[in-house]
Design a protein around this motif. Structure first.
Motif, PDB file in Angstrom:
ATOM      1  N   VAL A  43       0.846  -1.201   0.000  1.00 29.31           N
ATOM      2  CA  VAL A  43       0.000   0.000   0.000  1.00 29.31           C
ATOM      3  C   VAL A  43       0.883   1.254   0.000  1.00 29.31           C
ATOM      4  O   VAL A  43       0.639   2.206  -0.756  1.00 29.31           O
ATOM      5  N   ALA A  44       1.904   1.226   0.832  1.00 29.39           N
ATOM      6  CA  ALA A  44       2.814   2.379   0.912  1.00 29.39           C
ATOM      7  C   ALA A  44       3.499   2.622  -0.436  1.00 29.39           C
ATOM      8  O   ALA A  44       3.651   3.771  -0.880  1.00 29.39           O
ATOM      9  N   ILE A  45       3.877   1.548  -1.101  1.00 23.33           N
ATOM     10  CA  ILE A  45       4.511   1.684  -2.425  1.00 23.33           C
ATOM     11  C   ILE A  45       3.521   2.288  -3.418  1.00 23.33           C
ATOM     12  O   ILE A  45       3.882   3.162  -4.221  1.00 23.33           O
ATOM     13  N   GLY A  46       2.268   1.839  -3.356  1.00 24.06           N
ATOM     14  CA  GLY A  46       1.257   2.406  -4.255  1.00 24.06           C
ATOM     15  C   GLY A  46       1.098   3.901  -4.044  1.00 24.06           C
ATOM     16  O   GLY A  46       1.048   4.682  -5.003  1.00 24.06           O
ATOM     17  N   ALA A  47       1.045   4.299  -2.788  1.00 27.35           N
ATOM     18  CA  ALA A  47       0.921   5.733  -2.491  1.00 27.35           C
ATOM     19  C   ALA A  47       2.165   6.496  -2.947  1.00 27.35           C
ATOM     20  O   ALA A  47       2.071   7.642  -3.406  1.00 27.35           O
ATOM     21  N   ALA A  48       3.323   5.845  -2.844  1.00 28.02           N
ATOM     22  CA  ALA A  48       4.572   6.469  -3.297  1.00 28.02           C
ATOM     23  C   ALA A  48       4.554   6.645  -4.819  1.00 28.02           C
ATOM     24  O   ALA A  48       4.988   7.675  -5.350  1.00 28.02           O
ATOM     25  N   GLU A  49       4.047   5.652  -5.530  1.00 25.36           N
ATOM     26  CA  GLU A  49       3.922   5.753  -6.994  1.00 25.36           C
ATOM     27  C   GLU A  49       2.947   6.889  -7.359  1.00 25.36           C
ATOM     28  O   GLU A  49       3.196   7.638  -8.306  1.00 25.36           O
ATOM     29  N   ALA A  50       1.856   6.993  -6.597  1.00 23.92           N
ATOM     30  CA  ALA A  50       0.884   8.061  -6.876  1.00 23.92           C
ATOM     31  C   ALA A  50       1.529   9.427  -6.658  1.00 23.92           C
ATOM     32  O   ALA A  50       1.323  10.363  -7.435  1.00 23.92           O
ATOM     33  N   LYS A  51       2.345   9.551  -5.610  1.00 23.14           N
ATOM     34  CA  LYS A  51       3.036  10.828  -5.350  1.00 23.14           C
ATOM     35  C   LYS A  51       3.937  11.183  -6.539  1.00 23.14           C
ATOM     36  O   LYS A  51       4.011  12.333  -6.956  1.00 23.14           O
ATOM     37  N   LYS A  52       4.619  10.181  -7.069  1.00 21.71           N
ATOM     38  CA  LYS A  52       5.498  10.457  -8.216  1.00 21.71           C
ATOM     39  C   LYS A  52       4.673  10.918  -9.423  1.00 21.71           C
ATOM     40  O   LYS A  52       5.045  11.871 -10.104  1.00 21.71           O
ATOM     41  N   LEU A  53       3.556  10.228  -9.670  1.00 20.21           N
ATOM     42  CA  LEU A  53       2.704  10.624 -10.800  1.00 20.21           C
ATOM     43  C   LEU A  53       2.165  12.034 -10.614  1.00 20.21           C
ATOM     44  O   LEU A  53       2.024  12.793 -11.571  1.00 20.21           O
ATOM     45  N   ASN A  54       1.874  12.383  -9.367  1.00 15.37           N
ATOM     46  CA  ASN A  54       1.318  13.706  -9.069  1.00 15.37           C
ATOM     47  C   ASN A  54       2.400  14.773  -8.940  1.00 15.37           C
ATOM     48  O   ASN A  54       2.107  15.920  -8.621  1.00 15.37           O
ATOM     49  N   LYS A  55       3.654  14.377  -9.168  1.00 11.76           N
ATOM     50  CA  LYS A  55       4.794  15.286  -9.019  1.00 11.76           C
ATOM     51  C   LYS A  55       4.776  15.980  -7.650  1.00 11.76           C
ATOM     52  O   LYS A  55       4.990  17.186  -7.525  1.00 11.76           O
ATOM     53  N   ASP A  56       4.490  15.178  -6.649  1.00 12.59           N
ATOM     54  CA  ASP A  56       4.425  15.639  -5.264  1.00 12.59           C
ATOM     55  C   ASP A  56       5.685  15.102  -4.575  1.00 12.59           C
ATOM     56  O   ASP A  56       5.898  13.900  -4.496  1.00 12.59           O
ATOM     57  N   ASN A  57       6.533  16.015  -4.106  1.00 11.23           N
ATOM     58  CA  ASN A  57       7.834  15.591  -3.569  1.00 11.23           C
ATOM     59  C   ASN A  57       7.802  15.137  -2.119  1.00 11.23           C
ATOM     60  O   ASN A  57       8.851  14.898  -1.523  1.00 11.23           O
ATOM     61  N   HIS A  58       6.615  15.038  -1.541  1.00 11.51           N
ATOM     62  CA  HIS A  58       6.548  14.588  -0.153  1.00 11.51           C
ATOM     63  C   HIS A  58       6.769  13.091  -0.057  1.00 11.51           C
ATOM     64  O   HIS A  58       6.737  12.371  -1.062  1.00 11.51           O
ATOM     65  N   LEU A  59       6.988  12.633   1.176  1.00  8.99           N
ATOM     66  CA  LEU A  59       7.417  11.253   1.392  1.00  8.99           C
ATOM     67  C   LEU A  59       6.304  10.376   1.940  1.00  8.99           C
ATOM     68  O   LEU A  59       5.342  10.868   2.535  1.00  8.99           O
TER      69      LEU A  59
END
Lengths: 321, 281
Positions: free
Chosen positions: B126-142
């Motif tokens: 789940v955490a990896i999925g959210a991390a992938e979504a952050k990358k797609l959204n160009k959101d630099n948060h962790l």
């Protein structure tokens, strides 16, 4: 005496999985939040075009279905609409707990797209066939369960589920089957499609059995038996009103599905009849068995999942009226 | 500079919350909760960048997922004391009609929770999925996540660990609570985990070790190091060495309090060892 009956034209045999692929390709262009995940079956799921068009939105997870479901659930946090793709067996039984906790109970907007469902996967045999998936998925609270009948309907369903907020199980198959529903037809989740008008018997069919039901209705028509065929693409939520209205008129029903009769569409129909209007029902479904290797046609014949079996069930149910 | 005294005061108060919550309903998981109290306090007070309020998508803020959902008491206490909901609601832990279910869930709409957890081994994916979504959204948060060490016996973790390295998930800091205990005993006797540092490194992760996982300053230093290692193509794992039951002497260094609540007398002893700092709920 032959009665008049609405007929349907097969515009050419096509596989339902290609309808999914075409729908996904269209979604790729129309909805930037749609992402696709696949567990090493990109070609089988017809996801190649989406992958080629949108490599940044395609996620190859390898042979790791549990991880795929979890990643999909996580991607919804951030507004993505994930479509996962693998065989029906590996989309359900293998990852049931992941779907249950991380998707269904968590209320995540994940679309679990499952090809090669049922026995018509064919030669690979019982390890890859699944006849229990509808039951598994319909028991999950909040899960929408859709089983489409042809290429056009599968494409339309793929587009429709992207607009629906909440978890969805979309079930389709491998073999090339008649394509007879309208191109770019409307797809309303939870709404039955009445294909023919009839007075003697209602045939409630889903998936690959819908065309077989039409074939059976045509043959029965020649014998003077008028069958009302209802195409149930959404098994959950079930269009109870449409079924009850038809059975009220005809007084009996045959359900037909490429699935074990335990947990399938037939049991859902039996429940609403028992509750509201008990009438004789016969089941065209597999009889608590695993499948085996063979061609799709051979298997449908051996396991009683074709127009002949439906005709026979209609005769039986008519005798019970 | 972080106010270490304030963080330690909060830690003591959270320990009281944990003990009182599980005592009231005579159920729940105090051992792992107490072991991770300093980590949760540090994470929510200092380490994560979060917005005011709560929305499910968590865009433009850091996000945390708890994979070992049974340590819900510490999670709920720290969420409440970080402003996600009223601390009084801790009174409803595990009661009928509560948002504070035995294991965390989104189902009842509790602010701060973004996934249900409890059935182990699912949070890393789940955490990896959210991390992938952050990358797609160009959101630099962790993305931050926490997992039990015993939980690593679930195979799905290793699917996820392989995926994260293979796909350069470098906006994820997955922390493992290494307390060496699980329900049936020591991890070494139930199913040995082997050398976790070497295992994560062999899978292609960067590993940071925090040996004093119950020391706020050590946690802040270690997590700061972990943060500095993000964005370098590799996922980051923190091996956090903790003491199960920390802060309540008779609960420490044993698996006995994994899923057992203290009785009245034991509660009094535990609370006496952790005098009120910020005030009870």
């Amino acid at each position: 005496m032959e009665l008049t009956m609405k007929t349907y034209i097969n515009s050419g045999n096509k596989d339902t999985r290609s309808g999914f692929g075409a729908g996904l390709t269209e979604l790729g262009k129309s909805n930037e939040n749609v992402v696709a995940l696949c567990a090493d079956l990109t070609g089988s799921l017809k996801m190649d075009e989406f992958k080629a068009n949108h490599p940044e939105r395609f996620f190859q997870v390898g042979i790791a279905e549990a991880n795929m479901i979890g990643i999909a659930a996580g991607m919804t946090v951030g507004g993505k609409i994930p479509f996962t793709g693998t065989f029906a067996n590996f989309s359900t039984g293998r990852v049931y707990d992941q779907i249950r906790q991380s998707v269904a109970y968590s209320g995540k907007n994940v679309k679990i797209c499952a090809s090669h469902a049922g026995i018509t996967l064919g030669e690979d045999g019982a390890t890859h066939q699944i006849l229990e998936d509808i039951g598994l998925m319909k028991m999950l609270p909040g899960m929408t369960v859709i089983n489409t009948c042809d290429y056009n309907q599968t494409k339309a369903a793929t587009l429709a589920i992207a607009e629906h907020k909440g978890p969805v199980y979309l079930r389709f198959g491998r073999p090339k089957v008649p394509n007879f529903t309208p191109e770019n037809g409307e797809f309303k989740i939870g709404k039955a499609v009445q294909l023919t008008d009839g007075n003697d018997v209602t045939i409630v069919a889903t998936g690959h059995l819908v065309w077989e039901a039409l074939e059976a209705a045509r043959a029965l028509n020649e014998e003077g038996i008028s069958a009302e065929v209802i195409n149930i693409h959404t098994i959950k939520p079930l269009d109870e009103d449409a079924i009850l209205k038809s059975v009220e008129k005809t007084g009996c029903v045959v359900t037909a599905e490429e699935h074990n009769y335990y947990g399938g569409l037939g049991e859902s129909v039996a429940r609403i009849l028992t509750q509201h209007n008990p009438k004789p029902q016969e089941f065209v479904a597999t009889n608590d068995t695993f499948g085996e290797s063979g061609t799709p046609a051979q298997l449908m014949d051996k396991y009683g999942l074709n127009s002949e079996a439906i005709k026979k069930a209609v005769k039986t149910v008519l005798n019970r009226k | 500079m972080p106010n270490i005294k304030a963080l330690n005061d909060l830690t003591v108060q959270v320990r009281r919350d944990i003990l009182r919550m599980v005592h009231k309903v005579n159920s729940g998981h105090p051992g792992g909760s107490l072991g991770c109290t300093e980590f949760f306090v540090s994470l929510y007070q200092e380490i994560m960048e979060t917005k005011d309020g709560f929305d499910m998508d968590g865009k433009d803020e850091d996000i945390f997922f708890l994979s070992n959902g049974h340590i819900s008491p510490v999670y709920y206490s720290v969420l409440a004391r970080s402003g996600y909901f009223e601390v009084d609601e801790l009174n409803t832990f595990r009661l009928i009609d509560s948002r504070l279910q035995g294991h965390p869930t989104t189902h009842e709409g509790l602010p701060g929770v973004r996934i249900a957890s409890g059935s182990l081994g699912q949070g890393m994916s789940v955490a990896i999925g959210a991390a992938e979504a952050k990358k797609l959204n160009k959101d630099n948060h962790l993305i931050y996540s926490l997992h039990g060490d015993g939980e690593l016996q679930e195979g799905q973790n290793w699917e996820a660990i392989m995926y994260a390295a293979g796909n350069n998930i470098d906006n994820l800091i997955a922390t493992i609570d290494v307390n060496g205990q699980q329900i049936d005993g020591a991890t070494d006797t139930v199913l040995p985990l082997g050398d976790l540092k070497k295992k994560f490194e062999a899978f292609g992760w960067t590993v940071v070790e925090i040996e004093e996982g119950n020391n706020i300053e050590a946690i802040l230093n270690g997590m700061s190091t972990a943060k500095s290692l993000t964005g370098k193509d590799k996922p980051v794992c923190v091996l956090l060495q903790t003491i199960m039951g920390n802060g309540v002497d008779f609960m420490m260094h044993t698996h006995a309090w994994h899923g057992k609540a203290p009785n009245d007398e034991q509660l009094e002893i535990g609370l006496a060892q952790n005098p009120v700092t910020l005030g009870d709920y």
